[in-house]
Design an enzyme around this catalytic site. Structure first.
Site, PDB file in Angstrom:
ATOM      1  CG  HIS A 182      -1.713   1.191   1.508  1.00 58.99           C
ATOM      2  ND1 HIS A 182      -3.071   1.265   1.268  1.00 58.99           N
ATOM      3  CD2 HIS A 182      -1.366   2.402   2.016  1.00 58.99           C
ATOM      4  CE1 HIS A 182      -3.518   2.463   1.608  1.00 58.99           C
ATOM      5  NE2 HIS A 182      -2.506   3.181   2.065  1.00 58.99           N
ATOM      6  CD  GLU A 183       1.997   3.565   3.743  1.00 60.76           C
ATOM      7  OE1 GLU A 183       2.193   4.646   3.147  1.00 60.76           O
ATOM      8  OE2 GLU A 183       1.019   3.389   4.497  1.00 60.76           O
ATOM      9  CG  HIS A 186       0.353   6.334  -0.388  1.00 60.29           C
ATOM     10  ND1 HIS A 186      -0.829   6.736  -0.952  1.00 60.29           N
ATOM     11  CD2 HIS A 186       0.028   5.796   0.824  1.00 60.29           C
ATOM     12  CE1 HIS A 186      -1.833   6.459  -0.123  1.00 60.29           C
ATOM     13  NE2 HIS A 186      -1.339   5.884   0.955  1.00 60.29           N
ATOM     14  CG  HIS A 192      -5.921   6.613   0.948  1.00 61.30           C
ATOM     15  ND1 HIS A 192      -5.677   7.558   1.905  1.00 61.30           N
ATOM     16  CD2 HIS A 192      -4.998   5.641   1.131  1.00 61.30           C
ATOM     17  CE1 HIS A 192      -4.645   7.175   2.646  1.00 61.30           C
ATOM     18  NE2 HIS A 192      -4.217   6.009   2.192  1.00 61.30           N
ATOM     19  CE1 TYR A 243      -7.171   5.234   4.466  1.00 58.42           C
ATOM     20  CE2 TYR A 243      -8.908   6.439   5.592  1.00 58.42           C
ATOM     21  CZ  TYR A 243      -7.581   6.323   5.216  1.00 58.42           C
ATOM     22  OH  TYR A 243      -6.699   7.302   5.583  1.00 58.42           O
TER      23      TYR A 243
HETATM   24 ZN   LIG Z   1      -2.414   5.154   2.565  1.00 64.26          ZN
END
Ligand SMILES: [Zn+2]
Length: 284
Positions: A182-183, A186, A192, A243
């Site tokens: 996930h990171e 980014h 997101h 999320y």
């Molecule tokens: Zn994030």
């Protein structure tokens, strides 16, 4: 004050229809965890909120939180000081970040893993996953100016997009391979998934259930004045960048649901088919 906290707690118990006791409130009545369902997505500084500040990010007026000397955006993205200007400063690039400049040249991410980072295999496993599924390649840095350093952090966080200089993925011991995937999303320039400009077509955000201080995590990138684009096909409920329904819930009730009110999880097993398509469209 005690009375106020008690009233608050009772209110939450009644609303969420779960067993609840005053022991679930801490001394200040802040960290409310009335339901096992409340969860948290990646955070740079877990359970900490900072002063809300306004600055210009490549000419766009945006808000972030100042926590531990870092400019935190959306809980786990860190804005670099050199990209922020106070006052009405407009950078010479004009308005909005150029998407091309926020992408890694030649589909190549140069990286260093801090030797003191515990369990570096989670980084290697995440890198292997990205390389196996997308056009991106990761190369150990030698002398390149732009590179990402994987290092120990207080939570899981990353700078978003290519900076052209040193940037970070910060990993606490609790950050898994899935969190690292996930990171890295980014790092490559992904926001997101639920902050898509068109997300209201697909989900309902229940701001009344969101932990105080975390509301901005649920704004779209356009509401936050950030540049971006919505990839075709609508919101991807299987995205590793999404999320879950109960993330940053104040009261055990969902913060995000599908339009029919049903809930979903934010999976951290790996990239979805759409995640892969988005990255490959950004890095053809
Ligand atoms: Zn994030």
């Amino acid at each position: 004050m005690e009375k106020l906290i008690f009233t608050f707690a009772v209110g939450i118990c009644a609303l969420s229809l779960v067993s609840c006791s005053s022991e679930q409130l801490d001394k200040e009545g802040q960290s409310v965890a009335p339901s096992a369902k409340a969860s948290r997505a990646e955070e740079a500084f877990p359970n900490q909120r900072g002063e809300v500040k306004t600055a210009y990010f490549f000419g766009q007026k945006i808000q972030y939180q100042q926590i531990g000397g870092e400019a935190v955006f959306d809980s786990d993205m860190l804005l670099l000081p050199q990209d922020l200007e106070e006052g009405s400063g407009i950078k010479t690039q004009g308005t909005g970040r150029s998407k091309a400049s926020s992408r890694w040249p030649n589909k190549t991410v140069y990286y260093v893993i801090d030797p003191s980072l515990p369990n570096p295999s989670r980084v290697m496993d995440a890198i292997t996953h990205w390389e196996a599924n997308t056009n991106i390649q990761f190369v150990p840095r030698t002398t390149q100016r732009g590179y990402v350093l994987f290092r120990t952090g207080s939570g899981c966080s990353a700078n978003v997009g290519y900076s052209g200089g040193l940037q970070y993925v910060n990993l606490a011991s609790g950050c898994s391979t899935g969190n690292t995937i996930h990171e890295i999303g980014h790092t490559l320039g992904l926001w997101h998934e639920h902050t898509r400009a068109d997300r209201d077509t697909y989900v309902t955000v229940n701001m009344g259930n969101v932990l105080s201080g975390y509301e901005s995590n649920f704004y779209t990138y356009t509401q936050q004045n950030m540049d971006g684009f919505d990839y075709q096909g609508g919101l991807d409920f299987n995205s590793v960048m999404l999320y879950g329904s109960y993330d940053f819930s104040a009261n055990g009730l969902p913060t995000i649901t599908r339009k029919d009110g049903s809930t979903f999880t934010g999976q951290r097993n790996g990239l979805s088919g759409t995640d892969i398509s988005i990255i490959n469209s950004m890095y053809p």
